[in-house]
Design a protein around this motif. Structure first.
Motif, PDB file in Angstrom:
ATOM      1  N   ARG A   6     -10.543 -10.069   2.151  1.00  0.00           N
ATOM      2  CA  ARG A   6      -9.935  -8.832   1.664  1.00  0.00           C
ATOM      3  C   ARG A   6      -8.416  -8.826   1.763  1.00  0.00           C
ATOM      4  O   ARG A   6      -7.762  -8.005   1.165  1.00  0.00           O
ATOM      5  CB  ARG A   6     -10.484  -7.656   2.470  1.00  0.00           C
ATOM      6  CG  ARG A   6     -11.927  -7.393   2.210  1.00  0.00           C
ATOM      7  CD  ARG A   6     -12.440  -6.221   2.988  1.00  0.00           C
ATOM      8  NE  ARG A   6     -11.394  -5.331   3.432  1.00  0.00           N
ATOM      9  CZ  ARG A   6     -11.493  -4.510   4.440  1.00  0.00           C
ATOM     10  NH1 ARG A   6     -12.598  -4.488   5.131  1.00  0.00           N
ATOM     11  NH2 ARG A   6     -10.521  -3.717   4.777  1.00  0.00           N
ATOM     12  N   SER A   7      -7.846  -9.720   2.549  1.00  0.00           N
ATOM     13  CA  SER A   7      -6.407  -9.677   2.775  1.00  0.00           C
ATOM     14  C   SER A   7      -5.610  -9.943   1.505  1.00  0.00           C
ATOM     15  O   SER A   7      -4.487  -9.477   1.375  1.00  0.00           O
ATOM     16  CB  SER A   7      -6.009 -10.678   3.852  1.00  0.00           C
ATOM     17  OG  SER A   7      -6.324 -11.981   3.455  1.00  0.00           O
ATOM     18  N   ARG A  29      -5.987  -8.649  -1.307  1.00  0.00           N
ATOM     19  CA  ARG A  29      -5.725  -7.366  -1.976  1.00  0.00           C
ATOM     20  C   ARG A  29      -4.407  -6.753  -1.535  1.00  0.00           C
ATOM     21  O   ARG A  29      -3.832  -5.945  -2.250  1.00  0.00           O
ATOM     22  CB  ARG A  29      -6.833  -6.359  -1.675  1.00  0.00           C
ATOM     23  CG  ARG A  29      -8.136  -6.689  -2.270  1.00  0.00           C
ATOM     24  CD  ARG A  29      -9.106  -5.554  -2.132  1.00  0.00           C
ATOM     25  NE  ARG A  29      -9.049  -4.936  -0.812  1.00  0.00           N
ATOM     26  CZ  ARG A  29      -9.924  -4.056  -0.377  1.00  0.00           C
ATOM     27  NH1 ARG A  29     -10.916  -3.691  -1.155  1.00  0.00           N
ATOM     28  NH2 ARG A  29      -9.810  -3.538   0.811  1.00  0.00           N
ATOM     29  N   ALA A  60      -5.757  -6.957   7.979  1.00  0.00           N
ATOM     30  CA  ALA A  60      -7.054  -7.260   7.361  1.00  0.00           C
ATOM     31  C   ALA A  60      -7.459  -8.701   7.645  1.00  0.00           C
ATOM     32  O   ALA A  60      -8.632  -8.982   7.927  1.00  0.00           O
ATOM     33  CB  ALA A  60      -6.994  -7.004   5.857  1.00  0.00           C
ATOM     34  N   GLU A 108     -10.707  -9.785   9.843  1.00  0.00           N
ATOM     35  CA  GLU A 108     -11.700 -10.672   9.240  1.00  0.00           C
ATOM     36  C   GLU A 108     -11.898 -11.921  10.100  1.00  0.00           C
ATOM     37  O   GLU A 108     -13.016 -12.380  10.278  1.00  0.00           O
ATOM     38  CB  GLU A 108     -11.265 -11.070   7.830  1.00  0.00           C
ATOM     39  CG  GLU A 108     -12.334 -11.824   7.097  1.00  0.00           C
ATOM     40  CD  GLU A 108     -12.006 -11.963   5.624  1.00  0.00           C
ATOM     41  OE1 GLU A 108     -12.274 -13.049   5.109  1.00  0.00           O
ATOM     42  OE2 GLU A 108     -11.465 -11.011   5.050  1.00  0.00           O
TER      43      GLU A 108
END
Length: 102
Positions: free
Chosen positions: A35-36, A38, A90, A94
Motif C-alpha cells: 500500500r505504500s 499509493r 504504511a 506492512e
C-alpha cells in the motif's frame, strides 16, 4: 527551451523526482510494493510540482504573483512531507505485519 525552466541545473533538479515517479510506477511489476506506493507516487508528484514551480519562476516563460507562488510552494512541500511520512508509516506497518505473520 531550457531557459523556460531556469536553465540546465533546474531541469536536472526537475528530472530527479520525475525519475522517482517512473521507478515507483515500474516497481510493482518487479516486486510487491504494498500500500505504500499509493503515498509515495503523490509525494514524488508534489516534489516534481515544487521543482517545476521554482524552475518556471526562475525561467523566462511565466512568472506567478508572489502570493500564489508562496502558497503553492508551501502546499506542495507540505504535501510532499505528508505523503512521504504516510508512505513510510504504511511501509513500516506492512513490514511489521509481514514479520509477525512469519
Amino acid at each position: 527551451m531550457l531557459e523556460w525552466f531556469g536553465g540546465p541545473l533546474n531541469v536536472i533538479e526537475i528530472l530527479i523526482p520525475l525519475v522517482g515517479i517512473c521507478v515507483l510506477l515500474i516497481a510493482p511489476k518487479i516486486t510487491d510494493t504494498g500500500r505504500s506506493r499509493r503515498y509515495f507516487v503523490p509525494a514524488f508528484t508534489c516534489w516534481f510540482g515544487f521543482h517545476v514551480l521554482i524552475g518556471l519562476e526562475e525561467g523566462t516563460l511565466v512568472s506567478f504573483p508572489y502570493l500564489i507562488r508562496l502558497i503553492s510552494a508551501i502546499l506542495l512541500l507540505l504535501g510532499f512531507v505528508g505523503y512521504l511520512f504516510r508512505g513510510l508509516f504504511a511501509a513500516w506497518k506492512e513490514q511489521e505485519s509481514n514479520v509477525s505473520s512469519v
